[in-house]
Design a protein around this motif. Structure first.
Motif, PDB file in Angstrom:
ATOM      1  N   ASP A 167       0.826  -1.273   0.008  1.00 50.09           N
ATOM      2  CA  ASP A 167       0.094   0.057   0.043  1.00 50.09           C
ATOM      3  C   ASP A 167       0.795   1.389   0.158  1.00 50.09           C
ATOM      4  N   ASN A 168       2.193   1.060   0.778  1.00 51.12           N
ATOM      5  CA  ASN A 168       2.989   2.481   0.887  1.00 51.12           C
ATOM      6  C   ASN A 168       3.358   2.587  -0.755  1.00 51.12           C
ATOM      7  N   ALA A 169       3.716   1.401  -1.413  1.00 49.16           N
ATOM      8  CA  ALA A 169       4.239   1.759  -2.743  1.00 49.16           C
ATOM      9  C   ALA A 169       3.220   2.306  -3.654  1.00 49.16           C
ATOM     10  N   PHE A 170       1.979   2.042  -3.505  1.00 48.84           N
ATOM     11  CA  PHE A 170       0.842   2.869  -4.154  1.00 48.84           C
ATOM     12  C   PHE A 170       0.663   4.027  -4.016  1.00 48.84           C
ATOM     13  N   SER A 171       0.650   4.381  -2.585  1.00 52.45           N
ATOM     14  CA  SER A 171       0.499   5.641  -2.218  1.00 52.45           C
ATOM     15  C   SER A 171       1.578   6.725  -2.446  1.00 52.45           C
ATOM     16  N   SER A 172       2.754   6.166  -3.149  1.00 54.34           N
ATOM     17  CA  SER A 172       3.963   7.036  -3.467  1.00 54.34           C
ATOM     18  C   SER A 172       3.756   7.543  -4.788  1.00 54.34           C
ATOM     19  N   LEU A 173       2.583   7.040  -5.526  1.00 51.43           N
ATOM     20  CA  LEU A 173       2.340   7.500  -6.887  1.00 51.43           C
ATOM     21  C   LEU A 173       1.752   8.799  -6.820  1.00 51.43           C
ATOM     22  N   ALA A 174       1.712   9.681  -8.094  1.00 50.63           N
ATOM     23  CA  ALA A 174       1.257  10.898  -8.037  1.00 50.63           C
ATOM     24  C   ALA A 174      -0.385  10.734  -7.725  1.00 50.63           C
ATOM     25  N   PRO A 175      -0.945  11.701  -7.093  1.00 51.06           N
ATOM     26  CA  PRO A 175      -2.248  11.831  -7.100  1.00 51.06           C
ATOM     27  C   PRO A 175      -3.321  11.408  -8.223  1.00 51.06           C
ATOM     28  N   GLY A 176      -4.011  10.516  -8.095  1.00 48.74           N
ATOM     29  CA  GLY A 176      -4.996  10.228  -9.508  1.00 48.74           C
ATOM     30  C   GLY A 176      -4.425   9.492 -10.433  1.00 48.74           C
ATOM     31  N   VAL A 177      -3.188   9.160 -10.097  1.00 50.54           N
ATOM     32  CA  VAL A 177      -2.792   8.231 -11.625  1.00 50.54           C
ATOM     33  C   VAL A 177      -3.658   6.909 -11.803  1.00 50.54           C
ATOM     34  N   LEU A 178      -3.955   6.292 -10.709  1.00 48.97           N
ATOM     35  CA  LEU A 178      -4.756   4.815 -10.826  1.00 48.97           C
ATOM     36  C   LEU A 178      -6.072   5.326 -11.414  1.00 48.97           C
ATOM     37  N   ASN A 179      -6.623   6.515 -10.988  1.00 49.60           N
ATOM     38  CA  ASN A 179      -8.109   6.780 -11.448  1.00 49.60           C
ATOM     39  C   ASN A 179      -7.970   7.293 -12.927  1.00 49.60           C
ATOM     40  N   SER A 180      -7.070   7.723 -13.109  1.00 50.53           N
ATOM     41  CA  SER A 180      -6.742   8.058 -14.558  1.00 50.53           C
ATOM     42  C   SER A 180      -6.874   7.287 -15.729  1.00 50.53           C
ATOM     43  N   LEU A 181      -6.615   5.935 -15.441  1.00 46.22           N
ATOM     44  CA  LEU A 181      -6.368   4.895 -16.086  1.00 46.22           C
ATOM     45  C   LEU A 181      -7.907   4.254 -16.792  1.00 46.22           C
ATOM     46  N   SER A 182      -7.936   3.611 -17.841  1.00 50.36           N
ATOM     47  CA  SER A 182      -8.870   3.010 -18.445  1.00 50.36           C
ATOM     48  C   SER A 182      -8.990   1.849 -17.745  1.00 50.36           C
ATOM     49  N   ASP A 183     -10.199   0.974 -17.753  1.00 50.37           N
ATOM     50  CA  ASP A 183     -10.327  -0.367 -17.405  1.00 50.37           C
ATOM     51  C   ASP A 183      -9.121  -1.260 -18.038  1.00 50.37           C
ATOM     52  N   GLN A 184      -9.058  -1.163 -19.371  1.00 52.38           N
ATOM     53  CA  GLN A 184      -7.961  -1.885 -20.145  1.00 52.38           C
ATOM     54  C   GLN A 184      -6.640  -1.670 -19.770  1.00 52.38           C
ATOM     55  N   GLN A 185      -6.202  -0.337 -19.333  1.00 56.29           N
ATOM     56  CA  GLN A 185      -5.038  -0.191 -18.576  1.00 56.29           C
ATOM     57  C   GLN A 185      -4.737  -0.345 -17.304  1.00 56.29           C
ATOM     58  N   LYS A 186      -5.945  -0.373 -16.508  1.00 53.90           N
ATOM     59  CA  LYS A 186      -5.583  -1.084 -15.162  1.00 53.90           C
ATOM     60  C   LYS A 186      -5.117  -2.542 -15.260  1.00 53.90           C
ATOM     61  N   ASP A 187      -6.102  -3.273 -16.024  1.00 50.19           N
ATOM     62  CA  ASP A 187      -5.921  -4.721 -16.391  1.00 50.19           C
ATOM     63  C   ASP A 187      -4.344  -4.923 -16.707  1.00 50.19           C
ATOM     64  N   GLU A 188      -3.732  -3.962 -17.672  1.00 48.50           N
ATOM     65  CA  GLU A 188      -2.527  -4.171 -18.197  1.00 48.50           C
ATOM     66  C   GLU A 188      -1.519  -4.051 -17.228  1.00 48.50           C
ATOM     67  N   LEU A 189      -1.809  -2.879 -16.161  1.00 48.76           N
ATOM     68  CA  LEU A 189      -0.995  -2.587 -15.072  1.00 48.76           C
ATOM     69  C   LEU A 189      -0.830  -3.883 -14.054  1.00 48.76           C
ATOM     70  N   VAL A 190      -1.968  -4.383 -13.770  1.00 42.68           N
ATOM     71  CA  VAL A 190      -1.890  -5.421 -12.818  1.00 42.68           C
ATOM     72  C   VAL A 190      -1.177  -6.796 -13.354  1.00 42.68           C
ATOM     73  N   GLN A 191      -1.643  -7.048 -14.867  1.00 40.25           N
ATOM     74  CA  GLN A 191      -1.049  -8.266 -15.456  1.00 40.25           C
ATOM     75  C   GLN A 191       0.655  -7.987 -15.526  1.00 40.25           C
ATOM     76  N   PHE A 192       1.172  -6.789 -15.326  1.00 42.48           N
ATOM     77  CA  PHE A 192       2.355  -6.594 -15.413  1.00 42.48           C
ATOM     78  C   PHE A 192       3.307  -7.142 -14.366  1.00 42.48           C
ATOM     79  N   HIS A 193       2.455  -7.135 -13.133  1.00 44.40           N
ATOM     80  CA  HIS A 193       2.850  -7.603 -11.860  1.00 44.40           C
ATOM     81  C   HIS A 193       2.833  -9.161 -11.763  1.00 44.40           C
ATOM     82  N   VAL A 194       2.366  -9.728 -12.835  1.00 42.57           N
ATOM     83  CA  VAL A 194       2.275 -11.408 -12.668  1.00 42.57           C
ATOM     84  C   VAL A 194       3.169 -12.121 -13.892  1.00 42.57           C
TER      85      VAL A 194
END
Length: 246
Positions: free
Chosen positions: A84-111
């Motif tokens: 959670d600390n790693a995510f909180s260090s991102l710029a504000p609103g970064v995750l919310n600015s991603l589309s559903d497909q981009q969120k999926d790609e971001l998560v898949q990049f960690h697998v």
């Protein structure tokens, strides 16, 4: 009391003990049941400090995908889990600015689509293949370097380190990483635009055509000169005849 009577009582007591004592037979322990199905969400919940990643797993359904693959195949998987600390260090609103497909790609990049033990990190080839797909430079490259037991990851946008092992069972490995792995495709510079196609060149005259044009011009000039000469000759001849007729 006579000795015979005491012997009789002792014998009677032995008979009573033999008839009333029950024999206890040890029962074998029940066989262990099958292990419960692997559940990445429960693993992260038990480890705590991964609520943001759990939420992303739920939104993108990647968590269900991981569980299904693990429980229906023997290929194995590896999850690189930002805290959670790693995510909180991102710029504000970064995750919310991603589309559903981009969120999926971001998560898949960690697998990673294979099981990787801590010792195997020393022998991996770059770039690592992730569930996000294309690992070329402007897409989803993930490279690894090691120094002793230290494992470092670079995406071209951010450098991260493996902090510790959260879970491993020979099929699934979950490692804590200290930063969110930001892929080039979503957070890096875009590839340079392709150079515009050159305009088609105008048709050049062939050397033969130029020579032919020159010859034609020369021939036309010669014909004009010849006509002028004949015209002058006729005028001179008429003048000569007129002199003798006078």
């Amino acid at each position: 009391m006579t000795p015979h009577f005491l012997s009789f009582q002792f014998l009677l007591l032995l008979i009573l003990l033999c008839t009333t004592t029950t024999t206890t037979v040890a029962q074998p322990a029940p066989a262990p049941g099958p292990p419960p199905p692997t559940n990445i969400t429960k693993i992260l919940e038990k480890a705590s400090q991964f609520t943001t990643l759990i939420r992303l797993f739920d939104i993108t359904k990647v968590g269900d995908q991981i569980n299904t693959q693990l429980n229906n195949s023997k290929q194995g998987m590896t999850v690189l889990a930002p805290t959670d600390n790693a995510f909180s260090s991102l710029a504000p609103g970064v995750l919310n600015s991603l589309s559903d497909q981009q969120k999926d790609e971001l998560v898949q990049f960690h697998v990673l689509p294979t099981f990787i033990s801590t010792s195997q990190f020393q022998t991996l080839s770059n770039p690592l293949r992730t569930q996000a797909g294309d690992s070329t430079f402007y897409n989803f490259p993930l490279n690894i370097t090691t120094s002793g037991t230290q494992v470092n990851l670079t995406t071209g946008v951010v450098n991260a380190s493996l902090a510790n092992s959260i879970y491993t069972d020979g099929s699934l490995a979950v490692y804590q990483v200290d930063k969110v792995l930001l892929p080039m495709k979503l957070f890096g510079p875009q590839p340079p635009a392709a150079a515009p196609a050159p305009e088609p060149e105008k048709k050049k005259k062939k050397a033969g055509d130029t020579a032919a044009t020159g010859d034609s011009t020369a021939n036309s000039s010669s014909a004009v000169d010849l006509r002028l000469d004949l015209h002058g000759l006729m005028r001179g001849l008429i003048a000569f005849i007129a002199m003798f007729c006078l």
